[in-house]
Design a protein around this motif. Structure first.
Motif, PDB file in Angstrom:
ATOM      1  N   ARG A  49       0.849  -1.185   0.000  1.00  0.00           N
ATOM      2  CA  ARG A  49       0.000   0.000   0.000  1.00  0.00           C
ATOM      3  C   ARG A  49       0.891   1.242   0.000  1.00  0.00           C
ATOM      4  NH1 ARG A  49      -4.948   0.433  -1.399  1.00  0.00           N
ATOM      5  NH2 ARG A  49      -5.630   1.767   0.319  1.00  0.00           N
ATOM      6  N   LYS A  50       0.602   2.184  -0.887  1.00  0.00           N
ATOM      7  CA  LYS A  50       1.420   3.387  -1.003  1.00  0.00           C
ATOM      8  C   LYS A  50       0.535   4.617  -1.116  1.00  0.00           C
ATOM      9  CE  LYS A  50       5.400   1.111  -3.134  1.00  0.00           C
ATOM     10  NZ  LYS A  50       6.445   1.210  -4.182  1.00  0.00           N
ATOM     11  N   GLU A  51       1.180   5.778  -0.921  1.00  0.00           N
ATOM     12  CA  GLU A  51       0.482   7.049  -1.038  1.00  0.00           C
ATOM     13  C   GLU A  51       1.329   8.014  -1.859  1.00  0.00           C
ATOM     14  OE1 GLU A  51      -0.089   8.433   2.924  1.00  0.00           O
ATOM     15  OE2 GLU A  51      -1.587   6.903   3.443  1.00  0.00           O
ATOM     16  N   ILE A  52       0.651   8.850  -2.650  1.00  0.00           N
ATOM     17  CA  ILE A  52       1.355   9.848  -3.441  1.00  0.00           C
ATOM     18  C   ILE A  52       0.533  11.134  -3.449  1.00  0.00           C
ATOM     19  CG2 ILE A  52       0.316   9.062  -5.628  1.00  0.00           C
ATOM     20  CD1 ILE A  52       2.943   9.873  -7.013  1.00  0.00           C
ATOM     21  N   VAL A  69      -6.004  11.059 -11.112  1.00  0.00           N
ATOM     22  CA  VAL A  69      -6.171   9.717 -10.543  1.00  0.00           C
ATOM     23  C   VAL A  69      -6.392   8.695 -11.657  1.00  0.00           C
ATOM     24  CG1 VAL A  69      -7.715   8.246  -9.190  1.00  0.00           C
ATOM     25  CG2 VAL A  69      -6.966  10.439  -8.273  1.00  0.00           C
ATOM     26  N   ALA A  70      -7.216   9.047 -12.633  1.00  0.00           N
ATOM     27  CA  ALA A  70      -7.502   8.122 -13.735  1.00  0.00           C
ATOM     28  C   ALA A  70      -6.230   7.777 -14.505  1.00  0.00           C
ATOM     29  CB  ALA A  70      -8.534   8.750 -14.669  1.00  0.00           C
ATOM     30  N   ILE A  71      -5.382   8.776 -14.728  1.00  0.00           N
ATOM     31  CA  ILE A  71      -4.129   8.546 -15.456  1.00  0.00           C
ATOM     32  C   ILE A  71      -3.206   7.638 -14.654  1.00  0.00           C
ATOM     33  CG2 ILE A  71      -2.028   9.664 -16.291  1.00  0.00           C
ATOM     34  CD1 ILE A  71      -3.763  12.139 -16.924  1.00  0.00           C
ATOM     35  N   LYS A  72      -3.079   7.912 -13.368  1.00  0.00           N
ATOM     36  CA  LYS A  72      -2.177   7.122 -12.525  1.00  0.00           C
ATOM     37  C   LYS A  72      -2.695   5.700 -12.335  1.00  0.00           C
ATOM     38  CE  LYS A  72       0.456  10.691 -10.194  1.00  0.00           C
ATOM     39  NZ  LYS A  72       0.312  11.593 -11.329  1.00  0.00           N
ATOM     40  N   LYS A  73      -3.999   5.544 -12.257  1.00  0.00           N
ATOM     41  CA  LYS A  73      -4.572   4.197 -12.145  1.00  0.00           C
ATOM     42  C   LYS A  73      -4.248   3.371 -13.389  1.00  0.00           C
ATOM     43  CE  LYS A  73      -7.270   4.059  -8.335  1.00  0.00           C
ATOM     44  NZ  LYS A  73      -7.385   2.942  -7.394  1.00  0.00           N
ATOM     45  N   ARG A  74      -4.267   4.041 -14.551  1.00  0.00           N
ATOM     46  CA  ARG A  74      -3.933   3.352 -15.802  1.00  0.00           C
ATOM     47  C   ARG A  74      -2.469   2.921 -15.784  1.00  0.00           C
ATOM     48  NH1 ARG A  74      -4.811   7.301 -19.182  1.00  0.00           N
ATOM     49  NH2 ARG A  74      -7.068   7.069 -18.999  1.00  0.00           N
ATOM     50  N   GLU A  75      -1.574   3.798 -15.258  1.00  0.00           N
ATOM     51  CA  GLU A  75      -0.155   3.461 -15.150  1.00  0.00           C
ATOM     52  C   GLU A  75       0.052   2.265 -14.217  1.00  0.00           C
ATOM     53  OE1 GLU A  75       1.754   6.946 -13.739  1.00  0.00           O
ATOM     54  OE2 GLU A  75       1.531   8.081 -15.594  1.00  0.00           O
ATOM     55  N   ILE A  76      -0.671   2.264 -13.104  1.00  0.00           N
ATOM     56  CA  ILE A  76      -0.548   1.173 -12.130  1.00  0.00           C
ATOM     57  C   ILE A  76      -1.006  -0.147 -12.742  1.00  0.00           C
ATOM     58  CG2 ILE A  76      -1.436   0.301  -9.915  1.00  0.00           C
ATOM     59  CD1 ILE A  76      -1.657   3.325  -9.095  1.00  0.00           C
ATOM     60  N   PRO A  82       3.734   4.988  -9.760  1.00  0.00           N
ATOM     61  CA  PRO A  82       3.852   6.451  -9.922  1.00  0.00           C
ATOM     62  C   PRO A  82       4.923   7.087  -9.036  1.00  0.00           C
ATOM     63  CG  PRO A  82       1.547   5.808  -9.730  1.00  0.00           C
ATOM     64  CD  PRO A  82       2.358   4.587  -9.421  1.00  0.00           C
ATOM     65  N   LEU A  83       5.130   6.542  -7.837  1.00  0.00           N
ATOM     66  CA  LEU A  83       6.149   7.097  -6.954  1.00  0.00           C
ATOM     67  C   LEU A  83       7.548   6.916  -7.529  1.00  0.00           C
ATOM     68  CD1 LEU A  83       5.063   6.251  -3.278  1.00  0.00           C
ATOM     69  CD2 LEU A  83       5.507   8.512  -4.239  1.00  0.00           C
ATOM     70  N   ILE A  84       7.805   5.718  -8.082  1.00  0.00           N
ATOM     71  CA  ILE A  84       9.110   5.446  -8.681  1.00  0.00           C
ATOM     72  C   ILE A  84       9.324   6.323  -9.913  1.00  0.00           C
ATOM     73  CG2 ILE A  84      10.508   3.693  -9.827  1.00  0.00           C
ATOM     74  CD1 ILE A  84       9.242   1.613  -8.006  1.00  0.00           C
ATOM     75  N   THR A  85       8.279   6.484 -10.702  1.00  0.00           N
ATOM     76  CA  THR A  85       8.368   7.335 -11.892  1.00  0.00           C
ATOM     77  C   THR A  85       8.695   8.772 -11.507  1.00  0.00           C
ATOM     78  OG1 THR A  85       6.742   5.960 -13.046  1.00  0.00           O
ATOM     79  CG2 THR A  85       7.110   8.184 -13.909  1.00  0.00           C
ATOM     80  N   ARG A  86       8.016   9.263 -10.473  1.00  0.00           N
ATOM     81  CA  ARG A  86       8.254  10.634 -10.030  1.00  0.00           C
ATOM     82  C   ARG A  86       9.687  10.812  -9.537  1.00  0.00           C
ATOM     83  NH1 ARG A  86       4.173  13.377  -5.791  1.00  0.00           N
ATOM     84  NH2 ARG A  86       2.902  13.402  -7.678  1.00  0.00           N
ATOM     85  N   GLN A  87      10.186   9.823  -8.801  1.00  0.00           N
ATOM     86  CA  GLN A  87      11.541   9.915  -8.263  1.00  0.00           C
ATOM     87  C   GLN A  87      12.571   9.928  -9.384  1.00  0.00           C
ATOM     88  OE1 GLN A  87      12.336  10.546  -5.188  1.00  0.00           O
ATOM     89  NE2 GLN A  87      14.545  10.504  -5.563  1.00  0.00           N
ATOM     90  N   ARG A  88      12.362   9.105 -10.403  1.00  0.00           N
ATOM     91  CA  ARG A  88      13.304   9.063 -11.526  1.00  0.00           C
ATOM     92  C   ARG A  88      13.326  10.389 -12.270  1.00  0.00           C
ATOM     93  NH1 ARG A  88      11.634   3.044 -13.753  1.00  0.00           N
ATOM     94  NH2 ARG A  88      12.932   1.832 -12.281  1.00  0.00           N
ATOM     95  N   ILE A  89      12.157  10.971 -12.460  1.00  0.00           N
ATOM     96  CA  ILE A  89      12.081  12.264 -13.141  1.00  0.00           C
ATOM     97  C   ILE A  89      12.814  13.327 -12.330  1.00  0.00           C
ATOM     98  CG2 ILE A  89      10.510  14.112 -13.838  1.00  0.00           C
ATOM     99  CD1 ILE A  89       8.462  11.938 -14.508  1.00  0.00           C
TER     100      ILE A  89
END
Length: 405
Positions: A49-52, A69-76, A82-89
């Motif tokens: 379980r994670k939070e962003i 939320v809809a976009i991130k749900k599609r990514e998941i 999404p947290l890992i993606t944000r950190q890499r960016i």
């Protein structure tokens, strides 16, 4: 549930009690005390379980938050966190030393240190002007030496702190894989401010008489607020940081009490300080001088802080000794043969005065808001309020002819 939430309901959430308000599909509006509300998404990725956080309200509207939320749900669903993606960016955007410090501050020192603004202040004042806009991998040891040598003569302790923070900053860069070596690693305190000795400066009664006489004779230069701040420091034994940002709502003047709240003292523990008659007189004068400010010592110049700055007293006292940081032409030494001292030395002087007035050691230690040591500290929960009032009164009576002359 998300269809039933309206913009009007969002406003009622914000005006209500602090909590997480579920909107639907894992979206929450988080309302905190005296902080801007923000959107948060709870989700599951790789079995955890994670939070962003998504953004602050109203910068990000309800409709835009749902779309995010809809976009991130599609990514998941596609196997992306999404947290890992944000950190890499974010890591890809860390190119300059300023970028590296921001990441270090947010992800390390802000979480780890009790007073994270101390290294931030050192970086902003003494490091950023030299290398803030330089790419991380282009910082050379010569630049590190230039930084610490620029402050080592006037502020040796700060030079040592700056070197320590520089080592930690570039170590953070190595940890993130942004650089392969630490340009500050080869330097030691010998290259900066030197090995520090424990301070033992304590003013004698003759020195106290001379110092306050010089303050008063040069009050136009030294400032009445600074004069009364020094009087409070030497009489109460509080820390400079505790006094400079004191607010009027911490005081019960009619009961002669100062309630120093939790988190404002170095120990973190709250303490109630009893105030002798002389202190009340000085506070009443300061109340008039504060001109309606929430602070006992409001900022007298344009400043980011609404209260007296961290180095205001240090600079005022140093200028009386013929030294003022940042000035090519130094002022005249008005103190004669008196050995220089700092505001913290007035706190040490309080301890010495307490001993001279036969105040018991455990009482003076509580006056200084020190935790009692060993078994005594564990079992002795009595706060010595009456005894501390007697101690402060003895010192105030002893110094009154000097300070109020």
């Amino acid at each position: 549930m998300s269809k039933s939430i309206t913009a009007k309901q969002i406003q009622s959430f914000i005006k209500g009690e602090p909590k997480r308000h579920p909107i639907g599909d894992g979206l929450y509006l988080v309302v905190r005390n005296s902080a801007t509300p923000y959107w948060m998404l709870r989700y599951t990725a790789y079995g955890k379980r994670k939070e962003i956080t998504l953004g602050k309200y109203p910068d990000l509207s309800l409709a835009d938050a749902k779309a995010d939320v809809a976009i991130k749900k599609r990514e998941i669903n596609l196997g992306t966190d999404p947290l890992i993606t944000r950190q890499r960016i974010k890591e890809q955007s860390i190119k300059l030393v300023d970028d590296l410090f921001e990441d270090w501050f947010e992800n390390d020192i802000a979480k780890r240190l009790k007073h994270p603004n101390i290294p931030k202040r050192v970086y902003t004042k003494d490091v950023k002007p030299f290398i803030g806009n330089i790419p991380i991998d282009q910082v050379k040891p010569l630049k590190i030496r230039e930084i610490i040598q620029s402050i080592s003569d006037a502020r040796p302790t700060i030079a040592n702190d700056t070197l320590m923070y520089l080592k930690q900053l570039f170590r953070h860069g190595i940890k993130l894989g942004l650089i392969d070596h630490n340009p500050a690693s080869a330097f030691t305190v010998t290259d900066a401010g030197g090995v520090e000795k424990s301070r033992d400066r304590c003013l004698t009664i003759d020195e106290i008489k001379h110092v306050f006489q010089m303050f008063k004779q040069n009050i136009g230069k030294f400032n009445r607020d600074n004069y009364l701040a020094c009087a409070l420091l030497i009489t109460l034994g509080v820390r400079k940081s505790e006094l400079c940002c004191a607010k009027w709502d911490e005081f019960e003047i009619d009961k002669a009490l100062w309630h120093l709240p939790e988190g404002r003292s170095k120990t973190g523990a709250p303490i109630t300080i009893p105030l002798p008659r002389q202190i009340i007189e000085w506070l009443n004068e300061l109340k008039i001088r504060s001109c309606g400010s929430d602070y006992v010592f409001p900022a007298r110049r344009v400043s980011k802080k609404p209260h007296m700055g961290d180095d205001t007293l240090n600079r005022a006292i140093s200028s009386m000794f013929g030294h003022e940081a940042g000035r090519k032409i130094q002022p005249t030494n008005l103190m004669g043969d008196i050995k220089p001292f700092s505001p913290h030395d007035l706190r040490r002087t309080f301890k010495s005065l307490a001993s001279s007035q036969k105040v018991d050691g455990h009482v003076s230690e509580r006056c200084l808001n020190h935790k009692l040591k060993g078994v005594e500290g564990i079992y002795d929960r009595y706060d010595y309020l009456d005894e501390r009032l007697e101690a402060h009164t003895k010192i105030a009576d002893y110094l009154e002819p000097i300070i109020n002359s």
